[in-house]
Design an enzyme around this catalytic site. Structure first.
Site, PDB file in Angstrom:
ATOM      1  N   GLY A  17       0.844  -1.192   0.000  1.00  0.00           N
ATOM      2  CA  GLY A  17       0.000   0.000   0.000  1.00  0.00           C
ATOM      3  C   GLY A  17       0.879   1.242   0.000  1.00  0.00           C
ATOM      4  O   GLY A  17       2.106   1.154   0.132  1.00  0.00           O
ATOM      5  N   LEU A  18       0.239   2.379  -0.148  1.00  0.00           N
ATOM      6  CA  LEU A  18       0.956   3.652  -0.181  1.00  0.00           C
ATOM      7  C   LEU A  18       1.661   3.949   1.145  1.00  0.00           C
ATOM      8  O   LEU A  18       1.262   3.429   2.198  1.00  0.00           O
ATOM      9  CB  LEU A  18      -0.017   4.795  -0.480  1.00  0.00           C
ATOM     10  CG  LEU A  18      -0.693   4.812  -1.836  1.00  0.00           C
ATOM     11  CD1 LEU A  18      -1.704   5.952  -1.910  1.00  0.00           C
ATOM     12  CD2 LEU A  18       0.338   4.925  -2.960  1.00  0.00           C
ATOM     13  N   SER A  19       2.648   4.807   1.084  1.00  0.00           N
ATOM     14  CA  SER A  19       3.286   5.309   2.294  1.00  0.00           C
ATOM     15  C   SER A  19       2.213   6.004   3.138  1.00  0.00           C
ATOM     16  O   SER A  19       1.440   6.813   2.625  1.00  0.00           O
ATOM     17  CB  SER A  19       4.381   6.316   1.913  1.00  0.00           C
ATOM     18  OG  SER A  19       4.978   6.852   3.056  1.00  0.00           O
ATOM     19  N   GLY A  20       2.127   5.654   4.403  1.00  0.00           N
ATOM     20  CA  GLY A  20       1.144   6.269   5.290  1.00  0.00           C
ATOM     21  C   GLY A  20      -0.207   5.582   5.315  1.00  0.00           C
ATOM     22  O   GLY A  20      -1.102   6.001   6.057  1.00  0.00           O
ATOM     23  N   GLY A  22      -0.838   2.647   6.485  1.00  0.00           N
ATOM     24  CA  GLY A  22      -0.988   1.902   7.740  1.00  0.00           C
ATOM     25  C   GLY A  22      -0.332   0.531   7.725  1.00  0.00           C
ATOM     26  O   GLY A  22      -0.570  -0.274   8.631  1.00  0.00           O
ATOM     27  N   LYS A  23       0.505   0.252   6.744  1.00  0.00           N
ATOM     28  CA  LYS A  23       1.146  -1.064   6.641  1.00  0.00           C
ATOM     29  C   LYS A  23       1.922  -1.416   7.900  1.00  0.00           C
ATOM     30  O   LYS A  23       1.735  -2.488   8.474  1.00  0.00           O
ATOM     31  CB  LYS A  23       2.100  -1.118   5.430  1.00  0.00           C
ATOM     32  CG  LYS A  23       1.441  -0.972   4.095  1.00  0.00           C
ATOM     33  CD  LYS A  23       2.448  -1.004   2.956  1.00  0.00           C
ATOM     34  CE  LYS A  23       3.541   0.030   3.042  1.00  0.00           C
ATOM     35  NZ  LYS A  23       3.063   1.432   3.040  1.00  0.00           N
ATOM     36  N   SER A  91       5.938  -1.855  -2.347  1.00  0.00           N
ATOM     37  CA  SER A  91       5.920  -2.763  -3.508  1.00  0.00           C
ATOM     38  C   SER A  91       4.891  -2.303  -4.548  1.00  0.00           C
ATOM     39  O   SER A  91       3.864  -2.930  -4.718  1.00  0.00           O
ATOM     40  CB  SER A  91       5.697  -4.209  -3.080  1.00  0.00           C
ATOM     41  OG  SER A  91       4.737  -4.384  -2.087  1.00  0.00           O
TER      42      SER A  91
END
Length: 191
Positions: A17-20, A22-23, A91
């Site tokens: 997922g995108l930066s920020g 919540g990964k 990724s």
């Protein structure tokens, strides 16, 4: 009392997922639960791996794919030896994620941590999105570089619509339903 796996099979939870989005936050909650129930799990965080295993790589598509494939290689080694693995990496390209899926096989679990870019920018304590929006950071995923969202992930989690505890519990529930974890009565705290 620690609960074991239902059958000692390794697995890779691949948080993308995108930066920020919540990964890392969700993966840390899941990690604590897996530590409690399995006695251990290996975590491969994209930023940490980039610093140690992929030092010197830039942010071109080729370098990003190389980073993802290196993470996938290590995750595959661990998974096939019965280890639970958590990967938290942007990724951004489907093709590289699919290569990792093919490498790991049926024990690859793609978890799409999804939040709109505006929400990710609001959560950004480092100010990276502001710099990307102003052009100071070129090739920033989701702003000036593409992010190819998973088409059919095993789990699609919208962190802008549910609490981090609810999101983490969905991952744990999936692992129980898929036979990687023995079910228990108590659930992850709903933060």
């Amino acid at each position: 009392m620690t609960q074991g796996t239902a059958n000692k099979r390794g697995f890779t939870l691949w948080f993308t997922g995108l930066s920020g989005a919540g990964k890392t936050t969700i993966s840390e909650i899941v990690e604590l639960e897996l530590q409690r129930r399995l006695g251990g799990v290996e975590v491969l965080d994209g930023d940490v791996v980039r610093t140690n295993l992929s030092k010197g790589l830039g942010f071109s598509r080729e370098d990003r794919d190389t980073n993802v494939l290196r993470i996938g290689f290590v995750a595959n080694l661990l998974t096939r030896n019965g280890v639970g693995v958590i990967v938290s990496a942007i990724s951004p390209f489907k093709e590289a994620r699919d290569e990792v899926r093919d490498m790991i096989g049926e024990d690859f679990i793609e978890v799409f941590i999804d939040a709109p870019v505006e929400v990710c920018a609001e959560r950004d304590v480092k100010g990276l999105y502001a710099k990307a929006f102003s052009g100071e950071i070129p090739q920033f995923t989701g702003v000036s570089d593409p992010y190819e969202a998973p088409v059919d992930p095993e789990l699609h989690i919208h962190t802008d619509r549910e609490s981090k505890g609810e999101s983490a519990q969905r991952v744990i529930d999936y692992l129980e339903q898929a036979g990687y974890l023995a079910p228990v009565e108590e659930k992850v705290a709903k933060n």
